[in-house]
Design a protein around this motif. Structure first.
Motif, PDB file in Angstrom:
ATOM      1  N   GLN A 147      80.046  81.031  45.332  1.00  0.00           N
ATOM      2  CA  GLN A 147      80.925  80.400  44.582  1.00  0.00           C
ATOM      3  C   GLN A 147      81.098  81.485  43.520  1.00  0.00           C
ATOM      4  O   GLN A 147      80.683  82.120  42.960  1.00  0.00           O
ATOM      5  CB  GLN A 147      79.975  79.116  43.977  1.00  0.00           C
ATOM      6  CG  GLN A 147      80.168  78.279  45.012  1.00  0.00           C
ATOM      7  CD  GLN A 147      81.284  77.366  45.406  1.00  0.00           C
ATOM      8  OE1 GLN A 147      81.877  76.493  44.553  1.00  0.00           O
ATOM      9  NE2 GLN A 147      81.855  77.747  46.564  1.00  0.00           N
ATOM     10  N   ASN A 148      82.279  80.920  42.749  1.00  0.00           N
ATOM     11  CA  ASN A 148      82.795  81.489  41.519  1.00  0.00           C
ATOM     12  C   ASN A 148      81.749  81.491  40.579  1.00  0.00           C
ATOM     13  O   ASN A 148      80.967  80.442  40.427  1.00  0.00           O
ATOM     14  CB  ASN A 148      83.837  80.866  40.845  1.00  0.00           C
ATOM     15  CG  ASN A 148      84.972  80.852  41.555  1.00  0.00           C
ATOM     16  OD1 ASN A 148      85.501  81.787  41.965  1.00  0.00           O
ATOM     17  ND2 ASN A 148      85.802  79.818  41.914  1.00  0.00           N
TER      18      ASN A 148
ATOM     19  N   GLU B 213      80.806  81.209  37.626  1.00  0.00           N
ATOM     20  CA  GLU B 213      80.581  80.291  36.317  1.00  0.00           C
ATOM     21  C   GLU B 213      80.224  78.941  36.842  1.00  0.00           C
ATOM     22  O   GLU B 213      79.617  78.094  35.846  1.00  0.00           O
ATOM     23  CB  GLU B 213      81.951  80.115  35.643  1.00  0.00           C
ATOM     24  CG  GLU B 213      83.352  79.456  36.268  1.00  0.00           C
ATOM     25  CD  GLU B 213      84.021  80.613  37.183  1.00  0.00           C
ATOM     26  OE1 GLU B 213      83.520  81.770  37.261  1.00  0.00           O
ATOM     27  OE2 GLU B 213      85.198  80.186  37.401  1.00  0.00           O
TER      28      GLU B 213
ATOM     29  N   GLY C  32      80.509  87.177  45.707  1.00  0.00           N
ATOM     30  CA  GLY C  32      79.699  86.201  44.922  1.00  0.00           C
ATOM     31  C   GLY C  32      78.285  86.784  44.778  1.00  0.00           C
ATOM     32  O   GLY C  32      77.805  86.725  43.707  1.00  0.00           O
TER      33      GLY C  32
ATOM     34  N   ASP D 128      78.461  89.838  42.330  1.00  0.00           N
ATOM     35  CA  ASP D 128      78.780  89.367  40.916  1.00  0.00           C
ATOM     36  C   ASP D 128      77.287  88.774  40.516  1.00  0.00           C
ATOM     37  O   ASP D 128      76.801  88.982  39.529  1.00  0.00           O
ATOM     38  CB  ASP D 128      79.647  88.060  41.072  1.00  0.00           C
ATOM     39  CG  ASP D 128      81.008  88.779  41.162  1.00  0.00           C
ATOM     40  OD1 ASP D 128      81.320  89.916  41.182  1.00  0.00           O
ATOM     41  OD2 ASP D 128      81.918  87.781  41.701  1.00  0.00           O
TER      42      ASP D 128
ATOM     43  N   LEU E 143      86.062  88.990  49.923  1.00  0.00           N
ATOM     44  CA  LEU E 143      86.108  87.488  49.459  1.00  0.00           C
ATOM     45  C   LEU E 143      86.481  86.524  50.340  1.00  0.00           C
ATOM     46  O   LEU E 143      87.343  86.524  51.305  1.00  0.00           O
ATOM     47  CB  LEU E 143      87.569  87.713  48.682  1.00  0.00           C
ATOM     48  CG  LEU E 143      87.293  88.305  47.033  1.00  0.00           C
ATOM     49  CD1 LEU E 143      88.856  88.412  46.466  1.00  0.00           C
ATOM     50  CD2 LEU E 143      86.452  87.680  46.112  1.00  0.00           C
TER      51      LEU E 143
ATOM     52  N   LYS F  94      85.954  80.367  46.932  1.00  0.00           N
ATOM     53  CA  LYS F  94      86.456  80.605  45.808  1.00  0.00           C
ATOM     54  C   LYS F  94      87.426  79.463  45.250  1.00  0.00           C
ATOM     55  O   LYS F  94      88.006  79.449  44.078  1.00  0.00           O
ATOM     56  CB  LYS F  94      87.346  81.721  45.460  1.00  0.00           C
ATOM     57  CG  LYS F  94      86.609  83.192  45.850  1.00  0.00           C
ATOM     58  CD  LYS F  94      85.060  83.163  44.965  1.00  0.00           C
ATOM     59  CE  LYS F  94      84.580  84.677  45.358  1.00  0.00           C
ATOM     60  NZ  LYS F  94      83.056  84.615  45.258  1.00  0.00           N
TER      61      LYS F  94
ATOM     62  N   THR G  55      86.461  74.870  41.450  1.00  0.00           N
ATOM     63  CA  THR G  55      86.501  75.287  40.046  1.00  0.00           C
ATOM     64  C   THR G  55      85.772  74.164  39.173  1.00  0.00           C
ATOM     65  O   THR G  55      85.562  73.050  39.718  1.00  0.00           O
ATOM     66  CB  THR G  55      87.995  74.902  39.461  1.00  0.00           C
ATOM     67  OG1 THR G  55      88.280  73.735  39.448  1.00  0.00           O
ATOM     68  CG2 THR G  55      88.918  76.093  40.131  1.00  0.00           C
TER      69      THR G  55
END
Ligand code: 13P
Ligand code: SF4
Length: 302
Positions: free
Chosen positions: A25-26, A28, A235, A238, A257, A262, A265
């Motif tokens: 996942q993203n 954040e 991910g 990151d 990716l 992704k 949100t």
């Protein structure tokens, strides 16, 4: 951003909700997640939780699996378009035809599949327990759907088990070539190469370590090495860069990716939790039959 995070946290407490997030996942999203990890860990958490609502920051089959094993809970997928290219490669009819063409064999189903497909299979597996699950069947021949790469990798690790695979794959991992790995080996001779088994088996075999997303993260945690080539979705790379700033990481290709992963949100998480929308629902018969497939895996892999 901070306001959104605060609102999500407040809603989680008010509604007795948890957020499960996959490591693709993203990044954040980790700020609001209760558990972040691989498919096996997240399904174990979905089973164990006492929460009333599970918000799944992941893809459809993951949220569906959570609903299958925790039917009394409300499971929300913040973005319903978050699918999985591999899971889409086999539908119910293709599954039935595959079984008919190899009658009488036990069928292992990778978790990256729909509940309808799982309902036709004997036991589920993830990338972290596929070897253990196939071994547990004690059968000289097994059917394996939908990931041909993972199935063939398992076969290469076991003596005398013929793993007959369906022709599916994950395009994100399947694109990696042996040249990619050999070039990385030459360019970074002092790096350890960590590979997800959704890559082709001839690629995986070139790695220093082959394992699930959590397996790769744990390998880095336990290792005294300082440099790693990461051969899975971005991910993981990151999160490793965030968590191990004193180590160096190289992503095997820039385009590692998974677009579906992704899509989710923080805004969508807030919206779905606030309004309790994008709920996963299942036909009861499919749910019960696919639950058997997943529960059998969870019994073997505690
Ligand atoms: P993990 O089980 O390693 O998390 O893998 C899930 C996945 O979709 C990999 O592409
Ligand atoms: Fe599916 Fe591949 Fe994305 Fe994993 S990385 S969710 S297998 S498309």
């Amino acid at each position: 951003m901070n306001k959104i995070i605060e609102r999500i946290k407040k809603l989680k407490a008010e509604k007795n909700a948890i957020i499960l997030a996959h490591s693709y996942q993203n990044i954040e999203i980790d700020q609001v997640a209760d558990f972040v990890g691989d498919s096996l860990y997240l399904s174990q958490m979905a089973k164990q939780t006492k929460a009333d609502i599970i918000v799944f920051a992941g893809v459809y089959f993951m949220a569906q699996t959570a609903k299958v094993i925790s039917p009394e809970k409300k499971v929300l997928l913040p973005n319903l378009n978050a699918g999985c290219l591999m899971a889409d490669m086999i539908n119910l009819h293709q599954m039935i035809d595959f079984k008919k063409s190899h009658p009488g064999l036990p069928v292992v189903c990778y978790i990256n599949s729909t509940a309808e497909v799982k309902a036709e299979c004997d036991i589920c597996c993830t990338s972290s327990n596929a070897l253990e699950i196939v071994k547990s069947l004690n059968s000289p021949k097994v059917l394996f759907v939908p990931d041909a790469n993972l199935g063939k990798w398992v076969e290469s690790k076991l003596n005398n088990v013929n793993v007959i695979t369906y022709d599916g794959n994950c395009p994100v991992h399947n694109n990696i070539t042996t040249d990619d790995i050999e070039n990385a080996r030459k360019k970074y001779p002092d790096a350890k190469i960590l590979i997800h088994p959704e890559c082709k088996p001839e690629v995986s075999i070139l790695g220093d370590y082959i394992g699930s997303t959590s397996g790769i993260i744990d390998y880095v945690k336990r290792s005294n090495d300082k440099k790693f080539v990461i051969v899975t979705e971005k991910g993981v790379y990151d999160r490793l860069r965030r968590d191990y700033p004193d180590k160096e990481f190289i992503l095997i290709r820039d385009n590692m990716l998974c677009e579906s992963m992704k899509l989710t949100t923080l805004d969508e998480i807030l919206y779905s939790l606030e309004n309790e929308v994008n709920e996963i629902t299942l036909d009861d018969d499919v749910r019960k039959r696919s639950a058997g497939c997943i529960e059998r895996m969870l019994k073997v892999s505690k």
